[in-house]
Design a protein around this motif. Structure first.
Motif, PDB file in Angstrom:
ATOM      1  N   LEU A  81       0.830  -1.211   0.000  1.00  0.00           N
ATOM      2  CA  LEU A  81       0.000   0.000   0.000  1.00  0.00           C
ATOM      3  C   LEU A  81       0.864   1.260   0.000  1.00  0.00           C
ATOM      4  O   LEU A  81       0.531   2.247  -0.655  1.00  0.00           O
ATOM      5  N   ASP A  82       1.997   1.238   0.719  1.00  0.00           N
ATOM      6  CA  ASP A  82       2.908   2.388   0.718  1.00  0.00           C
ATOM      7  C   ASP A  82       3.436   2.647  -0.685  1.00  0.00           C
ATOM      8  O   ASP A  82       3.487   3.790  -1.158  1.00  0.00           O
ATOM      9  N   VAL A  83       3.851   1.584  -1.376  1.00  0.00           N
ATOM     10  CA  VAL A  83       4.412   1.734  -2.723  1.00  0.00           C
ATOM     11  C   VAL A  83       3.342   2.222  -3.695  1.00  0.00           C
ATOM     12  O   VAL A  83       3.593   3.113  -4.523  1.00  0.00           O
ATOM     13  N   LEU A  84       2.135   1.663  -3.613  1.00  0.00           N
ATOM     14  CA  LEU A  84       1.065   2.082  -4.513  1.00  0.00           C
ATOM     15  C   LEU A  84       0.721   3.555  -4.317  1.00  0.00           C
ATOM     16  O   LEU A  84       0.426   4.268  -5.284  1.00  0.00           O
ATOM     17  N   ASP A  85       0.754   4.019  -3.076  1.00  0.00           N
ATOM     18  CA  ASP A  85       0.481   5.445  -2.818  1.00  0.00           C
ATOM     19  C   ASP A  85       1.523   6.331  -3.491  1.00  0.00           C
ATOM     20  O   ASP A  85       1.187   7.354  -4.100  1.00  0.00           O
ATOM     21  N   VAL A  86       2.801   5.943  -3.396  1.00  0.00           N
ATOM     22  CA  VAL A  86       3.869   6.744  -4.008  1.00  0.00           C
ATOM     23  C   VAL A  86       3.764   6.713  -5.530  1.00  0.00           C
ATOM     24  O   VAL A  86       3.898   7.752  -6.202  1.00  0.00           O
ATOM     25  N   LEU A  87       3.504   5.535  -6.105  1.00  0.00           N
ATOM     26  CA  LEU A  87       3.381   5.430  -7.564  1.00  0.00           C
ATOM     27  C   LEU A  87       2.189   6.248  -8.069  1.00  0.00           C
ATOM     28  O   LEU A  87       2.266   6.900  -9.113  1.00  0.00           O
ATOM     29  N   HIS A  88       1.083   6.213  -7.314  1.00  0.00           N
ATOM     30  CA  HIS A  88      -0.087   7.005  -7.709  1.00  0.00           C
ATOM     31  C   HIS A  88       0.223   8.494  -7.642  1.00  0.00           C
ATOM     32  O   HIS A  88      -0.134   9.253  -8.557  1.00  0.00           O
ATOM     33  N   ARG A  89       0.927   8.893  -6.588  1.00  0.00           N
ATOM     34  CA  ARG A  89       1.293  10.305  -6.449  1.00  0.00           C
ATOM     35  C   ARG A  89       2.151  10.775  -7.619  1.00  0.00           C
ATOM     36  O   ARG A  89       1.978  11.885  -8.134  1.00  0.00           O
ATOM     37  N   ASP A  90       3.073   9.917  -8.062  1.00  0.00           N
ATOM     38  CA  ASP A  90       3.992  10.279  -9.142  1.00  0.00           C
ATOM     39  C   ASP A  90       3.441   9.943 -10.527  1.00  0.00           C
ATOM     40  O   ASP A  90       4.148  10.129 -11.529  1.00  0.00           O
ATOM     41  N   GLN A  91       2.195   9.410 -10.581  1.00  0.00           N
ATOM     42  CA  GLN A  91       1.543   9.045 -11.844  1.00  0.00           C
ATOM     43  C   GLN A  91       2.370   8.018 -12.628  1.00  0.00           C
ATOM     44  O   GLN A  91       2.570   8.134 -13.842  1.00  0.00           O
ATOM     45  N   VAL A  92       2.861   7.032 -11.901  1.00  0.00           N
ATOM     46  CA  VAL A  92       3.654   5.952 -12.494  1.00  0.00           C
ATOM     47  C   VAL A  92       2.866   4.649 -12.387  1.00  0.00           C
ATOM     48  O   VAL A  92       2.315   4.337 -11.330  1.00  0.00           O
ATOM     49  N   ALA A  93       2.785   3.898 -13.481  1.00  0.00           N
ATOM     50  CA  ALA A  93       2.037   2.637 -13.497  1.00  0.00           C
ATOM     51  C   ALA A  93       2.925   1.492 -13.025  1.00  0.00           C
ATOM     52  O   ALA A  93       4.161   1.583 -13.050  1.00  0.00           O
ATOM     53  N   LEU A  94       2.291   0.410 -12.564  1.00  0.00           N
ATOM     54  CA  LEU A  94       2.995  -0.784 -12.096  1.00  0.00           C
ATOM     55  C   LEU A  94       2.501  -1.986 -12.878  1.00  0.00           C
ATOM     56  O   LEU A  94       1.295  -2.239 -12.941  1.00  0.00           O
ATOM     57  N   ARG A  95       3.429  -2.749 -13.455  1.00  0.00           N
ATOM     58  CA  ARG A  95       3.062  -3.935 -14.215  1.00  0.00           C
ATOM     59  C   ARG A  95       3.814  -5.138 -13.652  1.00  0.00           C
ATOM     60  O   ARG A  95       5.051  -5.137 -13.588  1.00  0.00           O
ATOM     61  N   ILE A  96       3.058  -6.159 -13.216  1.00  0.00           N
ATOM     62  CA  ILE A  96       3.625  -7.382 -12.654  1.00  0.00           C
ATOM     63  C   ILE A  96       3.399  -8.493 -13.672  1.00  0.00           C
ATOM     64  O   ILE A  96       2.272  -8.675 -14.154  1.00  0.00           O
ATOM     65  N   HIS A  97       4.438  -9.237 -14.014  1.00  0.00           N
ATOM     66  CA  HIS A  97       4.355 -10.161 -15.149  1.00  0.00           C
ATOM     67  C   HIS A  97       4.178 -11.620 -14.765  1.00  0.00           C
ATOM     68  O   HIS A  97       4.027 -12.461 -15.639  1.00  0.00           O
ATOM     69  N   ASP A  98       4.192 -11.952 -13.478  1.00  0.00           N
ATOM     70  CA  ASP A  98       4.014 -13.351 -13.083  1.00  0.00           C
ATOM     71  C   ASP A  98       3.438 -13.396 -11.677  1.00  0.00           C
ATOM     72  O   ASP A  98       3.591 -12.448 -10.900  1.00  0.00           O
ATOM     73  N   GLY A  99       2.764 -14.489 -11.332  1.00  0.00           N
ATOM     74  CA  GLY A  99       2.227 -14.646  -9.990  1.00  0.00           C
ATOM     75  C   GLY A  99       0.790 -14.171  -9.867  1.00  0.00           C
ATOM     76  O   GLY A  99       0.136 -13.765 -10.847  1.00  0.00           O
ATOM     77  N   ALA A 100       0.303 -14.181  -8.611  1.00  0.00           N
ATOM     78  CA  ALA A 100      -1.107 -13.913  -8.350  1.00  0.00           C
ATOM     79  C   ALA A 100      -1.546 -12.509  -8.742  1.00  0.00           C
ATOM     80  O   ALA A 100      -2.704 -12.275  -9.042  1.00  0.00           O
ATOM     81  N   PHE A 101      -0.629 -11.546  -8.744  1.00  0.00           N
ATOM     82  CA  PHE A 101      -0.990 -10.158  -9.009  1.00  0.00           C
ATOM     83  C   PHE A 101      -0.922  -9.794 -10.490  1.00  0.00           C
ATOM     84  O   PHE A 101      -1.241  -8.671 -10.867  1.00  0.00           O
ATOM     85  N   SER A 102      -0.501 -10.734 -11.343  1.00  0.00           N
ATOM     86  CA  SER A 102      -0.230 -10.386 -12.733  1.00  0.00           C
ATOM     87  C   SER A 102      -1.484 -10.024 -13.525  1.00  0.00           C
ATOM     88  O   SER A 102      -1.394  -9.352 -14.542  1.00  0.00           O
ATOM     89  N   ALA A 103      -2.648 -10.453 -13.070  1.00  0.00           N
ATOM     90  CA  ALA A 103      -3.876 -10.177 -13.813  1.00  0.00           C
ATOM     91  C   ALA A 103      -4.628  -8.963 -13.272  1.00  0.00           C
ATOM     92  O   ALA A 103      -5.739  -8.664 -13.704  1.00  0.00           O
ATOM     93  N   MET A 104      -4.030  -8.241 -12.334  1.00  0.00           N
ATOM     94  CA  MET A 104      -4.729  -7.133 -11.678  1.00  0.00           C
ATOM     95  C   MET A 104      -4.155  -5.787 -12.078  1.00  0.00           C
ATOM     96  O   MET A 104      -2.954  -5.654 -12.306  1.00  0.00           O
ATOM     97  N   ASP A 105      -5.038  -4.783 -12.143  1.00  0.00           N
ATOM     98  CA  ASP A 105      -4.604  -3.400 -12.326  1.00  0.00           C
ATOM     99  C   ASP A 105      -4.505  -2.778 -10.934  1.00  0.00           C
ATOM    100  O   ASP A 105      -5.489  -2.287 -10.383  1.00  0.00           O
TER     101      ASP A 105
END
Length: 308
Positions: A81-105
């Protein structure tokens, strides 16, 4: 818009081969790679890691951060949650390519409030908790396996640094008067390895000098989980690392406390290593981490008042 690739391994015995394979298969165009030094622990908060801080400083709105799997970047729910807050603040997207989170925005936000969607937050917390549970179960199974092996006479830990074929020669040289330091140089090993090889030949005890200080007694203190997560395991000395490895996890809601038993000097050294949690020197402070450090500081400071 740049594609920023982040890589990390937890120990210097691991490699990024698997991460490289996943990221190469993703076909990322013109990647800018940020790779942590080998052995960068997952306990260290992502916002405190040198290469991830460098990545954030490099990033511009519209860029995308690519990682092979979520747990290369974060350890637990709070970290995500800390990382997502910083990425949202900086308008930077996150893309995960494997594992349980790979299908989520994971960057999906409510169109009016701008807050992380409740469904995304729920899924992040649930999957992160499942990951933590899996690691805890693996740790428990490993501990049980070691105890079972010890019951059968097997001893865990590292193998002796002095090869079995050379042990007798080392022992014979020691009996002839060769010093431990000289033997260590001769065989290219540590003095501790030589002492292990000749342990039964050493004096039974070492007498204390008349004015030598009384040894410190171990003290058990509860270390907040956010402090334990931050500590860079690869940089700890053996006594500090042993204290953390032998700590007992006590679950508290979604977080935890690590019950650490060590002499006061070790507690003080661990506290000193957490100083960056207060922020400064260009490193952003995370309020929850700063509060946790001060809680631990209060407990360690009390040792000076109630010492043995």
């Amino acid at each position: 818009m740049a594609n920023l690739v982040y890589k990390r391994v937890s120990t210097d015995q691991q490699s990024t081969a698997r991460q490289n394979l996943v990221l190469e298969e993703a076909g990322i165009e013109d990647p800018v790679v940020f790779e942590e030094d080998p052995g960068t622990s997952s306990r260290l908060h992502p916002l405190q890691r040198p290469k991830f801080r460098e990545l954030l400083n490099y990033a511009r709105p519209g860029d995308t951060v690519h990682i092979s799997e979520m747990f290369r970047l974060v350890r637990g729910t709070g970290h995500i949650l800390d990382v997502l807050d910083v990425l949202h603040r900086d308008q930077v997207a996150l893309r995960i390519h494997d594992g349980a989170f790979s299908a989520m925005d994971l960057t999906a936000r409510h169109p009016r409030t701008g807050e992380l969607l409740s469904t995304v937050k729920f899924m992040v917390q649930t999957l992160a908790a499942a990951g933590e549970l899996q690691r805890d179960l693996q740790r428990e199974l490993t501990y049980d396996g070691l105890r079972a092996a010890e019951a059968k006479g097997s001893k865990g830990g590292r193998r002796p640094a002095v090869a079995a074929a050379k042990t007798e020669a080392v022992r014979a040289a020691y009996l002839k008067g060769r010093s431990i330091a000289a033997l260590a140089r001769d065989h290219g090993v540590s003095r501790g390895a030589i002492r292990t090889a000749v342990a039964d030949l050493l004096p039974d005890h070492i007498a204390f000098e008349e004015n030598s200080p009384v040894p410190e007694l171990p003290v058990t203190l509860d270390m907040p989980g956010k402090v334990a997560d931050f500590l860079p395991v690869s940089e700890l000395d053996p006594a500090e690392r042993a204290a953390l490895d032998q700590g007992v996890i006590v679950r508290r809601g979604q977080g935890y406390t690590l019950r650490v038993t060590a002499v006061p000097a070790v507690h003080h050294r661990l506290l000193a290593r957490c100083q960056p949690l207060d922020g400064g020197h260009g490193v952003p402070a995370v309020p929850a981490q700063r509060k946790a450090r001060r809680e631990y500081e209060n407990r360690v400071s009390a040792l000076a008042l109630t010492g043995p």
